[in-house]
Write an enzyme that holds these catalytic residues in place. Structure first.
Site, PDB file in Angstrom:
ATOM      1  N   HIS A 180      -0.897   1.703   9.374  1.00 42.95           N
ATOM      2  CA  HIS A 180      -2.143   1.691   8.974  1.00 42.95           C
ATOM      3  C   HIS A 180      -2.966   0.752  10.003  1.00 42.95           C
ATOM      4  O   HIS A 180      -3.364  -0.261   9.914  1.00 42.95           O
ATOM      5  CB  HIS A 180      -2.312   1.057   7.672  1.00 42.95           C
ATOM      6  CG  HIS A 180      -2.252   1.607   6.315  1.00 42.95           C
ATOM      7  ND1 HIS A 180      -3.159   2.614   5.806  1.00 42.95           N
ATOM      8  CD2 HIS A 180      -1.129   2.041   5.393  1.00 42.95           C
ATOM      9  CE1 HIS A 180      -2.720   3.238   4.617  1.00 42.95           C
ATOM     10  NE2 HIS A 180      -1.343   2.795   4.632  1.00 42.95           N
TER      11      HIS A 180
ATOM     12  N   GLU B 139      -6.214   0.993  10.701  1.00 44.00           N
ATOM     13  CA  GLU B 139      -7.409   0.533  10.022  1.00 44.00           C
ATOM     14  C   GLU B 139      -7.511  -0.903   9.678  1.00 44.00           C
ATOM     15  O   GLU B 139      -8.348  -1.513   9.648  1.00 44.00           O
ATOM     16  CB  GLU B 139      -8.032   1.444   9.067  1.00 44.00           C
ATOM     17  CG  GLU B 139      -7.690   1.499   7.814  1.00 44.00           C
ATOM     18  CD  GLU B 139      -6.200   1.920   7.474  1.00 44.00           C
ATOM     19  OE1 GLU B 139      -5.458   2.434   8.220  1.00 44.00           O
ATOM     20  OE2 GLU B 139      -5.717   1.839   6.332  1.00 44.00           O
TER      21      GLU B 139
ATOM     22  N   CYS C  37      -0.743   7.233   7.369  1.00 44.89           N
ATOM     23  CA  CYS C  37       0.322   7.080   6.337  1.00 44.89           C
ATOM     24  C   CYS C  37       0.246   8.265   5.400  1.00 44.89           C
ATOM     25  O   CYS C  37       0.995   9.399   6.173  1.00 44.89           O
ATOM     26  CB  CYS C  37      -0.306   5.830   5.540  1.00 44.89           C
ATOM     27  SG  CYS C  37       1.011   5.165   4.482  1.00 44.89           S
TER      28      CYS C  37
END
Ligand code: MN
Length: 238
Positions: free
Chosen positions: A214, A216, A107
């Protein structure tokens, strides 16, 4: 061997959002090491921070000051900056690559990589003629963080394509800026159907990969995001 992965965060310290990076690194077999901007405000400290690490994760957050790509902040672009993070992270990105460390930019992190190596950003997606919330899944679509918000088309032959294993994937989206001009010698590795750049990488490096989404926040539900962290950790072990 357990690779130590530096994760950049803001001076406020780890938040719930940053814990997700730590958890994804741990799940892939690494040990997260938080990097606060105040620890890396000059080149000597940058090298001292990087020396014990096996990989660097440039995390998400507020915008990079447009002065680093030769622009003033535009009115109506909703730009929010963190001078300390810029001061620390742009040299961290350059030195990590120079030292041959694997780097994953997420990001803000893809934007950090791109600006650090001479590329530019769209200060707001509205400058591309794209409605700002189109890439902000909490605003319009009210999706959970792990849920995909849009597709990406992955560039055949790129490192990212090798990791993803498919040329189309679905990703989440929490950004209002994107890469405009990629840094010289970097390649675009993914685009959303509306043309927004969602991935870049440095082909001459072993593993220097930026993604606009993202992963994660998706690892619990999405094998592609797990593969991305696994590939990053594998490169960090080498
Ligand atoms: Mn997006």
């Amino acid at each position: 061997m357990i690779p130590r992965i530096g994760i950049t965060i803001s001076q406020a310290g780890p938040t719930v959002k940053s814990q997700a990076y730590g958890a994804a690194v741990r799940a892939a077999g690494g040990e997260p090491v938080w990097i606060l901007p105040a620890d890396a405000l000059d080149l000597q400290s940058v090298d001292a921070v990087l020396a014990p690490l096996h990989g660097l994760l440039l995390s998400g957050g507020v915008d990079i000051h447009p002065r680093y790509f030769g622009e003033a902040i535009l009115a109506d672009a909703s730009v929010e900056v963190d001078d300390q993070r810029d001061t620390a992270e742009l040299p961290l990105a350059r030195r990590a690559v120079a030292r041959g460390l694997p780097v994953l930019g997420i990001c803000r992190g893809i934007q950090t990589l791109n600006v650090a190596f001479g590329g530019s950003l769209y200060q707001d997606l509205s400058l591309l003629g794209i409605d700002r919330p189109a890439h902000q899944q909490r605003v319009r679509q009210q999706l959970e963080d792990w849920q995909p918000a849009h597709a990406i088309d992955v560039t055949p032959g790129s490192r990212l394509a090798g990791i993803v294993g498919e040329l189309r994937a679905d990703v989440n989206s929490f950004h209002h800026q994107s890469v405009h001009r990629p840094a010289p010698e970097w390649v675009i590795t993914a685009r959303a159907p509306d043309g927004v750049i969602e991935g870049v990488e440095l082909p001459t490096a072993r593993f220097v990969v930026g993604v606009q989404w993202h992963p994660e926040r998706m690892v619990t539900h999405d094998p592609i995001s797990r593969r991305l962290f696994a590939a990053f950790l594998e490169a960090s072990r080498a």
